[in-house]
Write a protein that holds these residues in place. Structure first.
Motif, PDB file in Angstrom:
ATOM      1  N   TYR A 264       0.857  -1.194   0.000  1.00 26.57           N
ATOM      2  CA  TYR A 264       0.000   0.000   0.000  1.00 26.57           C
ATOM      3  C   TYR A 264       0.888   1.238   0.000  1.00 26.57           C
ATOM      4  O   TYR A 264       1.823   1.350   0.796  1.00 26.57           O
ATOM      5  CB  TYR A 264      -0.903  -0.019   1.228  1.00 26.57           C
ATOM      6  N   ILE A 265       0.603   2.187  -0.887  1.00 26.63           N
ATOM      7  CA  ILE A 265       1.384   3.421  -0.958  1.00 26.63           C
ATOM      8  C   ILE A 265       0.605   4.586  -0.359  1.00 26.63           C
ATOM      9  O   ILE A 265       1.047   5.235   0.576  1.00 26.63           O
ATOM     10  CB  ILE A 265       1.789   3.743  -2.417  1.00 26.63           C
ATOM     11  N   HIS A 266      -0.577   4.866  -0.894  1.00 29.93           N
ATOM     12  CA  HIS A 266      -1.411   5.942  -0.360  1.00 29.93           C
ATOM     13  C   HIS A 266      -2.800   5.856  -0.972  1.00 29.93           C
ATOM     14  O   HIS A 266      -3.062   5.026  -1.854  1.00 29.93           O
ATOM     15  CB  HIS A 266      -0.793   7.325  -0.615  1.00 29.93           C
ATOM     16  N   HIS A 267      -3.686   6.726  -0.507  1.00 30.70           N
ATOM     17  CA  HIS A 267      -5.000   6.823  -1.139  1.00 30.70           C
ATOM     18  C   HIS A 267      -5.440   8.281  -1.199  1.00 30.70           C
ATOM     19  O   HIS A 267      -4.936   9.124  -0.463  1.00 30.70           O
ATOM     20  CB  HIS A 267      -6.048   5.979  -0.397  1.00 30.70           C
ATOM     21  N   ARG A 268      -6.332   8.547  -2.100  1.00 28.67           N
ATOM     22  CA  ARG A 268      -6.980   9.850  -2.217  1.00 28.67           C
ATOM     23  C   ARG A 268      -8.453   9.688  -1.890  1.00 28.67           C
ATOM     24  O   ARG A 268      -9.022   8.616  -2.085  1.00 28.67           O
ATOM     25  CB  ARG A 268      -6.827  10.415  -3.640  1.00 28.67           C
ATOM     26  N   GLU A 269      -9.067  10.777  -1.442  1.00 29.63           N
ATOM     27  CA  GLU A 269     -10.478  10.721  -1.068  1.00 29.63           C
ATOM     28  C   GLU A 269     -11.212  11.953  -1.585  1.00 29.63           C
ATOM     29  O   GLU A 269     -10.722  13.078  -1.462  1.00 29.63           O
ATOM     30  CB  GLU A 269     -10.618  10.636   0.447  1.00 29.63           C
ATOM     31  N   LYS A 270     -12.377  11.714  -2.193  1.00 27.16           N
ATOM     32  CA  LYS A 270     -13.270  12.793  -2.601  1.00 27.16           C
ATOM     33  C   LYS A 270     -14.691  12.382  -2.270  1.00 27.16           C
ATOM     34  O   LYS A 270     -15.218  11.408  -2.833  1.00 27.16           O
ATOM     35  CB  LYS A 270     -13.160  13.076  -4.118  1.00 27.16           C
ATOM     36  N   ASN A 271     -15.301  13.110  -1.353  1.00 26.21           N
ATOM     37  CA  ASN A 271     -16.688  12.815  -0.969  1.00 26.21           C
ATOM     38  C   ASN A 271     -16.881  11.341  -0.621  1.00 26.21           C
ATOM     39  O   ASN A 271     -17.844  10.706  -1.038  1.00 26.21           O
ATOM     40  CB  ASN A 271     -17.658  13.234  -2.078  1.00 26.21           C
ATOM     41  N   ARG A 272     -15.918  10.808   0.138  1.00 22.64           N
ATOM     42  CA  ARG A 272     -15.931   9.434   0.624  1.00 22.64           C
ATOM     43  C   ARG A 272     -15.576   8.410  -0.450  1.00 22.64           C
ATOM     44  O   ARG A 272     -15.410   7.232  -0.140  1.00 22.64           O
ATOM     45  CB  ARG A 272     -17.281   9.054   1.264  1.00 22.64           C
ATOM     46  N   TRP A 273     -15.435   8.808  -1.705  1.00 24.29           N
ATOM     47  CA  TRP A 273     -14.948   7.896  -2.742  1.00 24.29           C
ATOM     48  C   TRP A 273     -13.431   7.836  -2.662  1.00 24.29           C
ATOM     49  O   TRP A 273     -12.765   8.859  -2.492  1.00 24.29           O
ATOM     50  CB  TRP A 273     -15.373   8.357  -4.129  1.00 24.29           C
ATOM     51  N   ALA A 274     -12.872   6.648  -2.790  1.00 27.68           N
ATOM     52  CA  ALA A 274     -11.433   6.455  -2.609  1.00 27.68           C
ATOM     53  C   ALA A 274     -10.745   6.039  -3.901  1.00 27.68           C
ATOM     54  O   ALA A 274     -11.345   5.391  -4.764  1.00 27.68           O
ATOM     55  CB  ALA A 274     -11.176   5.392  -1.535  1.00 27.68           C
ATOM     56  N   ALA A 275      -9.482   6.423  -4.024  1.00 24.34           N
ATOM     57  CA  ALA A 275      -8.590   5.915  -5.064  1.00 24.34           C
ATOM     58  C   ALA A 275      -7.314   5.496  -4.348  1.00 24.34           C
ATOM     59  O   ALA A 275      -6.748   6.269  -3.570  1.00 24.34           O
ATOM     60  CB  ALA A 275      -8.287   6.977  -6.106  1.00 24.34           C
ATOM     61  N   VAL A 276      -6.854   4.257  -4.583  1.00 24.10           N
ATOM     62  CA  VAL A 276      -5.734   3.694  -3.831  1.00 24.10           C
ATOM     63  C   VAL A 276      -4.616   3.273  -4.789  1.00 24.10           C
ATOM     64  O   VAL A 276      -4.878   2.763  -5.883  1.00 24.10           O
ATOM     65  CB  VAL A 276      -6.187   2.480  -2.994  1.00 24.10           C
ATOM     66  N   LYS A 277      -3.374   3.481  -4.337  1.00 25.81           N
ATOM     67  CA  LYS A 277      -2.211   3.089  -5.121  1.00 25.81           C
ATOM     68  C   LYS A 277      -1.445   1.998  -4.398  1.00 25.81           C
ATOM     69  O   LYS A 277      -1.159   2.106  -3.208  1.00 25.81           O
ATOM     70  CB  LYS A 277      -1.291   4.298  -5.351  1.00 25.81           C
ATOM     71  N   PHE A 278      -1.134   0.925  -5.138  1.00 27.94           N
ATOM     72  CA  PHE A 278      -0.307  -0.167  -4.637  1.00 27.94           C
ATOM     73  C   PHE A 278       0.881  -0.375  -5.580  1.00 27.94           C
ATOM     74  O   PHE A 278       0.796  -0.041  -6.770  1.00 27.94           O
ATOM     75  CB  PHE A 278      -1.100  -1.479  -4.565  1.00 27.94           C
ATOM     76  N   ILE A 279       1.951  -0.963  -5.045  1.00 30.22           N
ATOM     77  CA  ILE A 279       3.096  -1.364  -5.861  1.00 30.22           C
ATOM     78  C   ILE A 279       3.429  -2.824  -5.566  1.00 30.22           C
ATOM     79  O   ILE A 279       3.423  -3.248  -4.411  1.00 30.22           O
ATOM     80  CB  ILE A 279       4.324  -0.484  -5.585  1.00 30.22           C
ATOM     81  N   MET A 280       3.694  -3.592  -6.628  1.00 27.67           N
ATOM     82  CA  MET A 280       4.045  -5.004  -6.460  1.00 27.67           C
ATOM     83  C   MET A 280       5.458  -5.106  -5.889  1.00 27.67           C
ATOM     84  O   MET A 280       6.398  -4.516  -6.423  1.00 27.67           O
ATOM     85  CB  MET A 280       3.948  -5.730  -7.797  1.00 27.67           C
ATOM     86  N   LYS A 281       5.590  -5.857  -4.804  1.00 27.57           N
ATOM     87  CA  LYS A 281       6.887  -5.988  -4.124  1.00 27.57           C
ATOM     88  C   LYS A 281       7.716  -7.147  -4.639  1.00 27.57           C
ATOM     89  O   LYS A 281       8.943  -7.112  -4.624  1.00 27.57           O
ATOM     90  CB  LYS A 281       6.672  -6.171  -2.621  1.00 27.57           C
ATOM     91  N   LYS A 282       7.034  -8.240  -5.091  1.00 23.01           N
ATOM     92  CA  LYS A 282       7.801  -9.436  -5.436  1.00 23.01           C
ATOM     93  C   LYS A 282       7.914  -9.657  -6.928  1.00 23.01           C
ATOM     94  O   LYS A 282       7.303  -8.955  -7.722  1.00 23.01           O
ATOM     95  CB  LYS A 282       7.152 -10.662  -4.795  1.00 23.01           C
TER      96      LYS A 282
END
Length: 282
Positions: A264-282
């Motif tokens: 997990y890297i971070h997330h953004r939020e707008k009016n309770r809607w989320a956008a999330v960023k992940f990066i593959m580790k392996k």
């Protein structure tokens, strides 16, 4: 693809009530929501419409002393370009860097990235919080020379912006043939030549080479189901940008991603809607 419009009427009607209705409806396949007097209008593709699931949503509604009724109507295929123009679909500017407008707009702000679309379906103009959040992520991600997948592409706004920001090649996939056809039209309008549009679902990824960046703006249940397919198309360092769910869904989304080897890297939020960023580790 035909859509069913379901108008949920609630008494009492509060923002909390309509938010919960939208969240629960999203879990059973509804794609887009619009507030209306005393409730919310929700839209679902005709093959996914299930009266029993809607009745269960209402009977199991988590707030007591709330009465909910609904009316369903089939939406005819129509010229959504004309409908949006009638309903004052305005150009949208994101981060002061990206403007999205249609061919019928004569005056619109100038920006670094200018995307023109003809919305030949009900959704996908970039106004929804989930789309604008992913656009913000793309504007702040180095895409030059990277392979990108836009899963559930809709109008292909995200694929088009990715290409404009240097991604190559770009693949866009959607289960709706209307989306595929509209995507091809929009890609041509923007004079983009390196986007391949495919009709289908995550099963198309079985034999695909890994992507550097995967975008998936769909809904929680489909994302949870399809994340293993996304993971199979990622290498170490690949990025996954996901939206289409609420902030309270982040823990279950994060748990699934981490079980597949992502960080997990971070997330953004707008009016309770989320956008999330992940990066593959392996």
């Amino acid at each position: 693809m035909k859509y069913i419009e379901v108008t949920f009427t609630a008494s009492p009607c509060t923002e909390t009530v309509t938010d919960i209705i939208s969240a629960l409806a999203g879990e059973i396949g509804f794609e887009s929501f619009m507030e209306c007097e005393n409730g919310v209008k929700a839209y679902i593709q005709q093959p996914l419409f299930d009266v029993q699931k809607i009745d269960e949503l209402i009977s199991n509604f988590p707030l007591s002393n709330v009465s909910i009724t609904y009316i369903a109507s089939e939406q005819e295929d129509k010229d959504w370009n004309e409908e949006w123009e009638k309903n004052f679909f305005q150009p949208i500017v994101i981060e002061n860097r990206c403007v999205i407008h249609s061919t019928f707009h004569k005056n619109y702000p100038k920006a670094e990235y200018d995307i023109v679309i003809n919305p030949q379906m009900a959704f996908g103009t970039g106004h929804h919080e989930t789309t604008s959040s992913i656009i913000t992520e793309l504007l702040n991600t180095n895409l030059k020379g990277k392979s990108v997948l836009d899963m559930g592409c809709g109008t292909s706004i995200l694929a088009i912006l990715s290409s404009m920001r240097g991604a190559n090649p770009v693949t866009a996939i959607d289960i709706d043939d209307w989306c595929v056809n509209n995507s091809k039209d929009n890609i041509a309008l923007n004079h983009i030549e390196n986007i391949t549009v495919l009709l289908g679902d995550a099963s198309l990824l079985k034999e695909h080479q890994p992507f550097d960046v995967i975008i998936a703006n769909i809904n929680r249940n489909i994302l949870l189901k399809d994340m293993p397919a996304y993971a199979s198309c990622m290498h170490k360092g690949s990025e996954l940008l996901m939206s289409g769910f609420y902030t309270e869904d982040i823990p279950v989304i994060r748990e699934k991603a981490e079980s597949l080897g992502m960080e997990y890297i971070h997330h953004r939020e707008k009016n309770r809607w989320a956008a999330v960023k992940f990066i593959m580790k392996k």
